[in-house]
Design a protein around this motif. Structure first.
Motif, PDB file in Angstrom:
ATOM      1  N   GLU A 650     -21.864  13.850   8.812  1.00 25.29           N
ATOM      2  CA  GLU A 650     -21.040  15.037   8.601  1.00 25.29           C
ATOM      3  C   GLU A 650     -20.092  15.261   9.767  1.00 25.29           C
ATOM      4  OE1 GLU A 650     -22.556  18.688   6.286  1.00 25.29           O
ATOM      5  OE2 GLU A 650     -24.127  18.141   7.687  1.00 25.29           O
ATOM      6  N   ASN A 651     -19.043  16.051   9.515  1.00 27.91           N
ATOM      7  CA  ASN A 651     -18.180  16.509  10.602  1.00 27.91           C
ATOM      8  C   ASN A 651     -18.886  17.673  11.288  1.00 27.91           C
ATOM      9  OD1 ASN A 651     -15.015  18.292  10.807  1.00 27.91           O
ATOM     10  ND2 ASN A 651     -16.115  17.135  12.349  1.00 27.91           N
ATOM     11  N   ALA A 652     -19.732  17.340  12.243  1.00 22.86           N
ATOM     12  CA  ALA A 652     -20.516  18.320  12.983  1.00 22.86           C
ATOM     13  C   ALA A 652     -20.910  17.664  14.304  1.00 22.86           C
ATOM     14  CB  ALA A 652     -21.751  18.756  12.179  1.00 22.86           C
ATOM     15  N   THR A 653     -21.651  18.372  15.115  1.00 25.79           N
ATOM     16  CA  THR A 653     -22.099  17.766  16.370  1.00 25.79           C
ATOM     17  C   THR A 653     -23.188  16.741  16.088  1.00 25.79           C
ATOM     18  OG1 THR A 653     -23.839  19.383  16.776  1.00 25.79           O
ATOM     19  CG2 THR A 653     -21.621  19.929  17.578  1.00 25.79           C
ATOM     20  N   ASP A 656     -26.424  18.580  15.427  1.00 25.75           N
ATOM     21  CA  ASP A 656     -26.497  19.193  14.095  1.00 25.75           C
ATOM     22  C   ASP A 656     -26.701  18.139  13.016  1.00 25.75           C
ATOM     23  OD1 ASP A 656     -26.210  21.695  15.134  1.00 25.75           O
ATOM     24  OD2 ASP A 656     -24.043  21.797  14.819  1.00 25.75           O
ATOM     25  N   ASN A 657     -26.119  16.955  13.184  1.00 28.49           N
ATOM     26  CA  ASN A 657     -26.316  15.880  12.215  1.00 28.49           C
ATOM     27  C   ASN A 657     -27.768  15.448  12.168  1.00 28.49           C
ATOM     28  OD1 ASN A 657     -24.026  14.446  10.651  1.00 28.49           O
ATOM     29  ND2 ASN A 657     -23.047  15.083  12.557  1.00 28.49           N
ATOM     30  N   GLU A 692     -18.655  16.554  19.080  1.00 26.33           N
ATOM     31  CA  GLU A 692     -18.316  16.668  17.665  1.00 26.33           C
ATOM     32  C   GLU A 692     -18.077  15.277  17.082  1.00 26.33           C
ATOM     33  OE1 GLU A 692     -15.202  18.928  14.631  1.00 26.33           O
ATOM     34  OE2 GLU A 692     -14.814  18.897  16.778  1.00 26.33           O
ATOM     35  N   LYS A 859     -13.243  19.372  20.866  1.00 28.60           N
ATOM     36  CA  LYS A 859     -13.220  19.253  19.415  1.00 28.60           C
ATOM     37  C   LYS A 859     -12.586  17.933  19.040  1.00 28.60           C
ATOM     38  CE  LYS A 859     -12.599  22.671  16.672  1.00 28.60           C
ATOM     39  NZ  LYS A 859     -13.968  22.829  16.234  1.00 28.60           N
ATOM     40  N   ARG A1110     -23.501  26.553   1.095  1.00 29.93           N
ATOM     41  CA  ARG A1110     -22.373  26.343   1.998  1.00 29.93           C
ATOM     42  C   ARG A1110     -21.064  26.316   1.213  1.00 29.93           C
ATOM     43  NH1 ARG A1110     -22.768  21.349   6.097  1.00 29.93           N
ATOM     44  NH2 ARG A1110     -24.857  22.268   6.313  1.00 29.93           N
TER      45      ARG A1110
END
Length: 1485
Positions: A650-653, A656-657, A692, A859, A1110
Motif C-alpha cells: 500500500e501507499n503507506a509507511t 503501517d504496511n 512512506e 513524503k 475506508r
C-alpha cells in the motif's frame, strides 16, 4: 356583489379550516399537560442525540429559541385583540363590512394563540420545531385569507380606510408571527466522529428553505482562507454511504438496478415528482399576472381607472416570481442532494463492496455470481454452484478488467445518478405541455393553436431522429471513453517497460489514435446536439409565429396582452421540449503447472469446475477484537494471511504496511523485522520504519517488497499462511534466513504454512507435507516421511535439479538428497552466522532509534497540489489560444451579439405590430418613450397585416439559423482545444521522468485523463456558449427596461450590484469547493485501484470490511465536497431569484404608475423583465461553471506545463550501433532525486564484447539502480557510461533505449494477444515469434502432445499466437510472464541484454533450459544478468559483486570463489551450495 360576498365567506372558511387542522398537534399537547403528564413536555436532561450525532455541552448551551417564541406569543395576542376589535366594529355596521369573515378571523387568531402556548410549553426542540411549522401554516393561511378578503372588499364596496387599517395590521401581525414560527431552530449542533454534522436539519425552517445555513462557510472562503475537506461538516445520516448501502441491503429485493434504486429512495422520488407538478403550475403564474396587467393597461387606454386592481396584480406578479423561484430551487436541491448524490454514493459503495467479495478470476471468461461464499461455517465449493458462463468478447473482457471496474465508479455511477436526478424532465415536459396548451387555448383559441401545433407535429419526426442520433452518439462516446481509459491506464501501469523499450512514441500514437476516435464521437455528439438545438430553438419560435399569424388573420388585429403573453408561454414551452492441519506444506512443480491456481482455489479466487475444497471459516473482523489481542490469544487458527505471486504494498509507511490495521506490539514487531531480514532495510531507509512507501512498493527493490509482504503475513493473527513463492526475488542467504527464522521459526509455531516454491532443496528439510504438480494434476502428495520411504521425495527433489546439466546425473537417488535432509541437527558454521548478522553490536532501543530520525518523515507521494483564489488569466489565455485564433473569437462574439440583437428586435417588432392599429401618436414626457412613439408613427403608414407578419416570420427563421450556427462555431473551437490540451498532457506524462511517475499516484493522473477531460470535452463548449448568451440577455433586459423609463437603468444597476455582491460571496467558496471536489475524486480512484490489485491479499487477511469502511470514508469526503458545491449553488440561485422578482415588480410598478405608457410597450418591457431573474442567475452560474470548468483546465495545464520531461535532445546514434556490445562504467555516481543521497557511489567496471556478466549483492546493494543508470532513468551526477566507445549521456534517449534490451524484475505485459506482446508493431513473421517461444520452452514441437494430452482443459495457449493476454498478463502465472518477456527480448536480438531477476519465478529445471537458450541465442550479445539464484550466473564469464552502491569484487567466478571473499560467502550460504560449487569449480559451459 353577492358573488363577491360569497367568495369572501368561502375564502374565510377555507382559511379557518386550515388553521383548525394545524391546531390539532397543539391541542393534543395542551390536553396532555392538563391531565398531568409533564414528562412528555420536559423530556430528560441528557444531551440531545439522534441518528445524525450527539450534541456537546457547548452546542447545547448555545442553543436558544427564546426570541422567536416570545415574538410568536406577543404577535398572537396582538392579532387576537385586533381581530376582536374589528369584529365588534363590523357588527356595528354590517352593511359595509365583512361581518362573518371578521368573526372567522377572530376565531383563527384564538386558535393561533393556543398554538403559541403549545410552542412555549414544549421542551423538546424537535417537537417545538414541528409545532412551529404547523403554526406557520396557520399564519400563512390567515394572512392570505385577510389579503384576499380585503381585495374583494375593495372591489365591492370601494376603499374603507378604517377596515383597511384593521385588516392591514392583522396581515402584518400574521406575517410577523409567521417569521417567528419559521425562525425556531430545530436542534443544537450535533457531532459525529469529531466532525460537526451538516446543519440542514439543525437550523430553523427559514434558514433551511432559503439555504442560509452555508453562510458561515461562505464567509470563511470569502476571507481568502484555503478550505480543506476537514472544514466541511460531515454528511447527515441520510447521505452517508454506509447508511445508504445498509438501506439498500435492508430492502432484500432483487431485480433490475433501476427498480432497486427507486425503491431505495422511493419517498424522495415522490417528493421530486410532487415538486415537479407544483413547479409546472407555478411556471405559468407570472404569465397569468402579466396577462391581467396588460389587459388592465388596454382598459386604461380607453379611459378606465385601474389603479387598485393593477397594483394587486403587480404584487401578485412579485409573489408568483418568488413562489416559482422557491419551488424551482427546492426541486433542484431535492434532485441534486437528496437523489443524485445519495444514489451515486450508494452505487459506488455497493460496487466496491461487490469488488471485495467477487472472485478475482483474471482473464477468465466466466464469473461466479455473488463471488465466493465465505459466510457459512465451513465453505464447500463444488462445481456447478453459482458458475455461469458469459460469452467471451473484447467488450465483455474489458468490462471485467480492473479498468472496467474503475469505470463503474468513475463514469457509470455518475450517469445513473444523473438520470435519477433529471428523470423529472419527463413528467415536467408533459405537465408543462398540458398547462401551456390549456393557457394558450384560453388566449388565442383552438384554431390558432392547432395551426401552430401543426408545425410542431410536422417537425416531431425530425426531433425524434436527432434525439436518437444524439443518444447513439452519447453511447458510442462512452464506449470510446472506456477504450481510451483502458489504453491510458495500461500505458501508465506499464510506463516503465514502455520507457525501457524506448516505445514512448509508439504508445503516444496509440493513445492519440483512441483519443481521435473519442473526439470523433464527441463531434458527432456536438453535431446531434446542434441539430437538437435547432429543433428546440426553431420549434417554439415557429410555433409562436404561425399561431400569432393565424390569430391575426382570424381576428384582424393583435393586442399586446395576447401577443406578449403568448410569446412568453411559448418561451416556457421551449424549456419543456445503472481446514488443513498445522504443518508446513510445500507445493512445487514446473512453471505453468497450476501452483498459483491451486492457492487461488483455496482462497476462493478461482472457478471450481469439479471436486470440493474445504476451507475453515474465519471469524468476522468485528468479532476478532484485535485491540484486546495478547501474546496468548494472538493467533486465530481459522484466519488466513496471503502473500501473492506479485507482492502487494500500500501507499503507506513501512510500519503501517506490516501492521495492516492491527495494534502495535513492539516485541512481536521487532521479531518480525528480524525474521524477515528487514533490519538493515530499516537502517537504510531515509526515515526508517516510518518511511512512506509508494503504491505497489514502487520505491522498494523486488526483494524488499517480497519481504515486507511476508512480514505482514507473519505479524498477522492468521493461523494459516498461504505463500506464493516468497523466495524468488531474495538473495540465497536471505532466503535461507527467512525460511529458518520466519517460515519455520518461533513466529510460525502452531500455524499452518502452505508454500508454493521452486526452492525445494531449501524448504524440504523442515517440511511436513509436500505436493508436486504437473500439467494441472498432482503427481506426488503426502507426508515427507512417507514420500521419503517410497522414493517419491527424491523424485520431487530431482525435479528441481533435472535438466540443469548437459551430462546425465550419475548419483543415486539417495545421494541426490543433500546432507541434513530431515536432520534437525544441521547447523550453520559460525562464520556464516557472522556473515549474515554482520557485527554483533546490539540494536539501539526503539526510542533511541526514533530520536535519531527526523520528526516529520519525508513524503514519497506528495499531497496533490491545489490552487487557491481565482483561476489565473494564463489558464484562460491558454485555453482560448488552444481553441482558435483571435479571428475565431471575434467571429464568435459577432455571432452571439447578432443573435441577441435579433432576439430583442423580434420582440420590438411585436410591440410595433400590436401598436399599429392606433391612428394617433402618443407622446410621453420621458425622452426615450417619446422617441419610441415617433418611430412607431413612422411605421404605421405601412400597408397591412402581411407586412408585419412577413417581417416577424423572417426574423424568426433567421433567428433560428443564427442561434444554431453560433453553437456549432463554439463546438468546433472546443474540439480543437480538447485535442491540443490532451496531446500536450499525454506527451508530458509519457515523457515524464520515472521518479515523477513513481511518486504521483496513478489515480491522480487518471483523474485528469478522465474526469477533467470529460468536462473539457463535453461541458466547456456549452458553458462558454451559454455564458455569452446570458451576458447579452442581461444587457437586453436592461435595454428593454430603459425603454419604459431611463430611471430603470439606475434600478437595474442597483439590483445588478446586489447580484454581484452575492456572486462575490458565492464564487470564492464555489472555486475552493470545486477544487476540493476534484481532488477528492483521486483518493477514491487510488483506493479502488490499489484494492483491486491486492484484493486477493485483502480477502485472505479478512480485511474486506476495513477497506470497505475506508472506501466509505473517501466516498463521503467526495460527497461532502459535492454536497457543498450544490448547496452554494442553490444559495446563490435563490437570492438571485429574489432580486429578479424585485426587478419584475419594479418594472411592472413603473408601468402602472406612468399612465401614458401603452400596453404594447408594457408588454415588451415586462416580457424581458420576467427573464431578468433567469438571465442574471444563469449569467453568474455560467460564469461560475466556466471557472469550475477552468479548474479542470488548470489541473491539466498544471501537468502539461510543469512536468519537467526527460531531455529529448542529444546526438543520433549510428545506424548499426552498438555493433560489438562493449560496456565501460567509470566512477559512476547516481541518485534518485537531487535531495536524496546517491545510490551508486563511484561504481566502475568494464565488459568486453559478448561477455556474460552476473551481478550479485544483498538487497539494496544497487543492482537494479545500475540497470536504471544504463537506460538513463538515473542521470549520472559524476562519472560516465560508454557503450562501444560512445558516451550514452550524449545520445538521444530513444536511440539509447531502443538499441538495448532488458527483461525487468517485474515482467510487464499488455492486453492483447501473444503475438502483440512479442511483436507490438508487426516487424517479425509468425515463424520467428514461434521460434522465440520454443527457445524459452513455452511451446515445444517435440513435446506438443505432452501439453495437450492430459486434459482438454489444459491446452497450451502459447500454441496459438492469437491467444488473448489480459491486462497486465494477469491470466498467466508470474513465471509464464517472465518467459514471455524473455521471448520478446529474443525476438529483438539486441547487442546488449540486461536481465533483472528475469527467471526468479520459474522452476529450476525451466531456469536451466532458459539459461541454455540464452547461451545459445545470445552468443553474439553482451549479457548483464542480475540474479539471486547463484546457479543462474555461476558459470558466467565474470561476476560483479556489489555492496552499498560500489563494486567490491569483480572477476571470474572461480577466482572470486578461491579468494574467499563476499562471493564465497554467498555460495556457502546458498541453499544450492553443492551445485553452485560444481559449476564454479567445474567450469561448466
Amino acid at each position: 356583489m353577492v358573488t363577491s360576498e360569497r367568495s369572501s365567506i368561502f375564502i374565510g372558511a377555507v382559511g379557518f379550516v386550515f388553521v383548525v387542522a394545524a391546531t390539532h398537534p397543539a391541542v393534543k399537547l395542551l390536553t396532555t399537560a392538563a391531565i398531568g403528564r409533564p414528562k412528555t413536555l420536559y423530556g430528560d436532561e441528557l444531551l440531545y442525540e439522534d441518528e445524525d450525532g450527539v450534541a456537546t455541552e457547548q452546542t447545547a448551551s448555545a442553543y436558544t429559541d427564546r426570541v422567536p417564541k416570545t415574538i410568536l406569543y406577543l404577535a398572537s395576542i396582538v392579532g387576537f385583540l385586533t381581530s376582536l376589535g374589528l369584529s365588534v366594529f363590523a357588527s356595528l355596521r354590517p352593511e359595509k363590512s365583512l361581518l362573518i369573515e371578521s368573526w372567522l378571523t377572530a376565531l383563527c387568531w384564538s386558535f393561533l394563540l393556543l398554538q403559541a402556548a403549545a410552542v412555549s410549553l414544549e421542551r423538546r426542540s424537535v417537537n417545538r420545531f414541528d409545532l412551529g411549522i404547523y403554526s406557520a401554516i396557520s399564519c400563512f393561511s390567515l394572512a392570505a385569507a385577510i389579503c384576499l378578503e380585503n381585495w374583494l372588499l375593495t372591489r365591492t364596496y370601494g376603499e374603507d380606510p378604517i377596515h383597511f387599517l384593521f385588516t392591514s395590521s392583522q396581515a402584518i401581525t400574521a406575517i410577523v408571527a409567521l417569521c417567528a414560527c419559521v425562525s425556531l431552530p430545530r436542534r443544537p449542533d450535533v457531532f459525529r466522529d469529531g466532525y460537526a454534522v451538516d446543519r440542514q436539519y439543525t437550523v430553523s425552517a427559514i434558514s433551511r428553505y432559503s439555504f442560509a445555513w452555508c453562510g458561515p462557510l461562505l464567509n470563511i472562503a470569502g476571507l481568502g482562507r484555503r478550505l480543506e475537506i476537514e472544514d466541511l461538516p460531515a454528511l447527515d445520516s441520510l447521505t452517508s454511504s454506509n447508511n445508504l448501502q445498509q438501506r439498500f441491503h435492508a430492502m432484500q429485493k432483487r431485480g433490475k438496478l433501476w427498480k432497486l434504486v427507486f425503491w431505495s429512495h422511493a419517498t424522495v422520488f415522490v417528493r421530486q415528482w410532487l415538486l415537479t407538478l407544483l413547479g409546472s403550475v407555478m411556471n405559468f403564474a407570472p404569465q397569468l399576472c402579466m396577462y391581467h396587467i396588460l389587459q388592465l393597461l388596454e382598459k386604461r387606454q380607453l379611459g378606465n381607472s385601474i389603479a387598485a386592481e393593477a397594483w394587486w396584480w403587480v404584487v401578485g406578479l412579485g409573489l408568483a416570481q418568488v413562489a416559482q423561484a422557491w419551488v424551482e430551487a427546492w426541486l433542484f436541491w431535492v434532485c441534486w442532494c437528496h437523489i443524485c448524490l445519495p444514489v451515486r454514493s450508494q452505487l459506488s459503495a455497493l460496487i466496491f463492496q461487490k469488488t471485495m467479495k467477487k472472485k478475482d478470476v483474471r482473464g477468465s471468461h466466466g464469473a461466479e455470481k455473488g463471488g465466493a461464499n465465505r459466510d457459512i461455517p465451513e465453505v464447500v465449493r463444488e462445481s456447478g454452484r453459482g458458475g455461469e458462463e458469459s460469452e467471451p468478447g473484447d467488450e465483455n473482457e474489458a468490462q471485467r478488467s480492473r479498468q472496467g471496474a474503475i469505470n463503474l465508479i468513475g463514469i457509470d455511477t455518475k450517469r445513473v445518478a444523473d438520470f435519477t436526478c433529471y428523470n423529472y424532465y419527463f413528467l415536467q415536459t408533459v405537465a408543462n405541455f398540458v398547462i401551456s396548451i390549456a393557457f394558450l387555448v384560453k388566449l388565442i383559441g383552438v384554431r390558432s393553436l392547432l395551426a401552430g401545433l401543426t408545425v410542431t407535429v410536422l417537425s416531431m419526426p425530425l426531433n425524434v431522429y436527432f434525439a436518437k442520433r444524439y443518444s447513439d452518439a452519447q453511447d458510442n462516446l462512452m464506449k470510446e471513453r472506456d477504450r481510451k481509459m483502458a489504453v491510458v491506464t495500461e500505458a501508465l501501469r506499464g510506463i516503465r517497460q514502455i520507457k525501457l523499450m524506448g516505445a514512448e512514441g509508439n504508445w503516444l500514437a496509440r493513445i492519440r489514435g483512441v483519443r481521435e476516435r473519442e473526439l470523433g464521437q464527441q463531434w458527432n455528439v456536438f453535431l446531434a446536439d446542434t441539430a437538437l438545438l435547432f429543433c428546440w430553438i426553431a420549434g417554439p419560435v415557429m410555433l409562436a409565429a404561425v399561431s400569432l399569424a393565424v390569430y391575426s388573420i382570424l381576428h384582424g388585429s393583435l393586442s399586446a396582452s395576447i401577443a406578449f403573453t403568448t410569446v412568453s408561454v411559448f418561451n416556457r414551452i421551449e424549456i419543456t421540449l445503472t481446514i488443513i492441519p498445522e504443518l508446513t506444506t510445500v507445493i512445487s512443480g514446473k512453471t505453468g503447472s497450476g501452483k498459483s491456481l491451486l492457492l487461488a482455489s483455496i482462497l476462493g479466487e478461482a472457478d471450481l469446475l469439479s471436486g470440493t475444497i474445504r476451507v475453515p471459516r474465519a471469524p468476522p473482523v468485528h468479532e476478532r477484537y484485535d485491540h484486546k489481542a495478547t501474546k496468548d490469544n494472538w493467533i486465530i487458527p481459522s484466519s488466513i494471511a496471503f502473500v501473492g505471486q506479485t507482492p502487494w504494498i500500500e501507499n503507506a509507511t513501512m510500519k503501517d504496511n506490516i501492521l495492516f490495521g492491527l495494534p502495535y506490539d513492539p516485541v512481536r514487531y521487532q521479531k518480525v523485522i528480524k525474521a524477515c531480514a528487514l533490519e538493515k532495510d530499516v537502517e537504510m531507509l531515509i526515515d526508517g520504519e516510518v518511511t512512506e512507501i509508494g503504491a505497489n512498493g514502487i520505491n522498494l527493490s523486488g526483494g524488499q517488497r517480497w519481504r515486507m509482504s511476508f512480514a505482514r503475513a507473519l505479524y498477522s493473527r492468521a493461523g494459516i499462511l498461504i505463500l506464493d513463492d516468497i523466495f524468488s526475488a531474495v538473495d540465497a542467504h536471505v532466503g535461507k534466513l527467512i525460511f529458518e527464522e520466519g517460515l519455520t521459526g518461533e513466529l510460525a509455531k502452531g500455524r499452518t504454512r502452505i508454500l508454493v516454491t521452486h526452492h525445494v532443496s531449501l524448504c524440504l528439510p523442515r517440511t511436513e507435507y509436500a505436493i508436486l504438480l504437473g500439467d494441472g494434476s498432482v503427481e506426488h502428495a503426502g507426508a515427507v516421511v512417507d514420500l521419503q520411504r517410497s522414493g517419491s521425495l527424491a523424485e520431487i527433489y530431482n525435479h528441481e535439479q533435472d535438466s540443469t546439466t548437459d551430462k546425465p546425473d550419475e548419483r543415486s537417488p539417495e545421494s541426490s538428497i543433500p546432507p541434513g535432509l530431515g536432520d534437525d541437527s544441521y547447523e550453520r558454521p559460525e562464520h556464516v552466522d557472522a556473515a549474515i548478522n554482520g557485527n554483533n553490536t546490539p540494536r539501539t532501543s526503539e526510542r533511541e532509534a526514533e530520536d535519531k530520525k527526523p520528526t516529520t518523515p519525508r513524503k514519497f507521494v506528495e499531497d496533490e497540489k491545489r490552487e487557491t483564489g481565482k483561476i489565473k488569466w494564463e489558464i484562460y489565455r491558454e485555453y482560448l489560444k488552444s481553441s482558435g485564433s483571435v479571428w475565431f473569437w471575434v467571429m464568435a462574439v459577432l455571432a452571439f451579439v447578432g443573435y441577441q440583437s435579433m432576439l430583442v428586435g423580434r420582440s420590438w417588432w411585436v410591440k410595433v405590430w400590436t401598436g399599429s392599429h392606433k391612428t394617433e401618436t402618443v407622446t410621453a414626457h420621458h425622452g426615450s418613450y417619446y422617441y419610441v412613439q415617433k418611430k412607431t408613427s413612422s411605421i404605421q403608414s405601412a400597408d397591412g397585416l402581411w407586412y408585419y407578419l412577413g417581417i416577424y416570420v423572417g426574423l424568426s427563421v433567421f433567428l433560428s439559423i443564427v442561434g444554431v450556427l453560433k453553437y456549432w462555431w463554439i463546438f468546433r473551437g472546443c474540439i480543437r482545444a480538447s485535442r491540443k490540451l490532451f496531446d500536450e498532457l499525454a506527451y508530458a506524462v509519457v515523457r515524464a521522468p520515472l521518479r515523477w511517475l513513481d511518486t504521483v499516484p496513478l489515480g491522480r493522473v487518471l483523474n485528469r485523463f478522465t474526469s477533467d477531460f470529460n468536462i473539457i470535452d463535453s461541458q466547456m463548449a456549452t458553458d462558454v456558449s451559454y455564458l455569452a448568451y446570458n451576458i447579452l440577455q442581461v444587457v437586453g433586459v436592461v435595454m428593454a427596461g430603459s425603454l419604459v423609463s431611463p430611471y430603470m437603468i439606475l434600478i437595474a444597476a442597483l439590483l445588478l450590484g446586489i447580484c454581484l455582491h452575492y456572486a462575490q460571496r458565492y464564487l470564492p467558496g464555489a472555486r475552493e469547493i470545486k477544487r476540493l471536489e476534484s481532488n477528492a475524486k483521486s483518493p477514491v480512484f487510488e483506493l479502488f485501484g490499489t484494492s483491486l490489485t491486492g484484493v486477493g491479499t485483502i480477502r485472505a487477511f479478512g480485511k474486506e470490511d476495513e477497506y470497505v469502511n475506508r472506501m466509505f470514508s473517501r466516498i463521503d469526503d467526495h460527497a461532502r465536497a459535492l454536497w457543498h458545491l450544490w448547496l452554494f449553488n442553490r444559495w446563490m440561485g435563490f437570492r438571485m431569484a429574489m432580486v429578479g422578482a424585485i426587478f419584475a415588480v419594479l418594472v411592472a410598478g413603473v408601468i402602472v404608475s406612468i399612465k401614458k405608457i401603452d400596453a404594447s410597450l408594457a408588454g415588451f418591457a415586462i416580457i424581458f423583465a420576467l427573464d431578468f431573474t433567469q438571465s442574471v442567475i444563469w449569467m453568474i452560474r455560467r460564469y461560475a461553471n466556466i471557472e469550475l470548468d477552468m479548474n479542470s483546465c488548470e489541473r491539466v495545464i498544471e501537468y502539461s506545463k510543469e512536468i519537467r520531461i526527460e531531455d529529448q535532445s542529444g546526438l543520433d546514434a549510428p545506424a548499426a550501433w552498438p555493433q560489438e556490445g562493449r560496456l565501460s562504467v567509470d566512477d559512476l555516481v547516481v541518485g534518485y532525486a537531487p535531495d536524496l543521497p546517491p545510490v551508486l557511489k563511484g561504481l566502475s567496471f568494464s565488459v568486453e564484447r559478448n561477455q556474460r556478466v552476473g551481478v550479485v549483492g544483498r538487497t539494496g546493494a544497487g543492482k537494479s539502480s545500475l540497470t536504471l543508470a544504463l537506460f538513463r532513468f538515473l542521470e549520472a551526477r559524476e562519472g560516465s557510461v560508454y557503450i562501444d566507445g560512445l558516451d550514452i549521456s550524449k545520445l538521444k534517449l530513444h536511440d539509447l533505449r531502443s538499441r538495448l534490451a532488458i527483461i525487468p524484475q517485474d515482467p510487464v505485459l499488455f492486453s492483447g494477444t501473444v503475438r502483440s506482446n512479442l511483436d507490438a508493431f508487426d516487424d517479425h513473421t509468425d515463424a520467428e515469434l514461434r521460434e522465440a517461444l520454443e527457445r524459452v520452452h513455452l511451446v515445444n514441437t517435440t513435446l506438443r502432445d505432452d501439453y495437450t494430452s492430459s486434459s482438454d482443459n489444459n491446452i497450451n495457449m502459447f500454441e496459438d499466437l492469437s491467444s488473448r493476454i489480459s491486462e497486465g498478463g494477469q491470466n498467466l502465472s508470474q513465471g509464464q510472464r517472465q518467459l514471455l518477456c524473455i521471448a520478446r527480448a529474443i525476438v529483438s536480438r539486441p547487442k546488449i541484454m540486461v536481465l533483472d531477476e528475469a527467471t526468479s519465478a520459474v522452476d529450476m529445471a525451466t531456469d536451466a533450459l532458459i539459461q541454455r537458450s540464452i547461451r545459445e541465442e545470445f552468443k553474439d550479445s553482451t549479457l548483464l544478468v542480475i540474479a539471486h539464484r547463484l546457479s543462474t550466473i555461476a558459470d558466467f564469464d565474470k561476476i560483479l559483486v556489489m555492496s552499498d552502491g560500489r563494486a567490491i569484487e569483480y572477476g571470474a567466478p572461480r577466482n572470486l570463489f578461491e579468494a574467499r571473499g563476499e562471493f564465497w560467502k554467498m555460495v556457502i550460504q546458498s541453499g544450492e551450495r553443492a551445485w553452485v560449487e560444481e559449476l564454479v569449480l567445474g567450469g561448466h559451459d
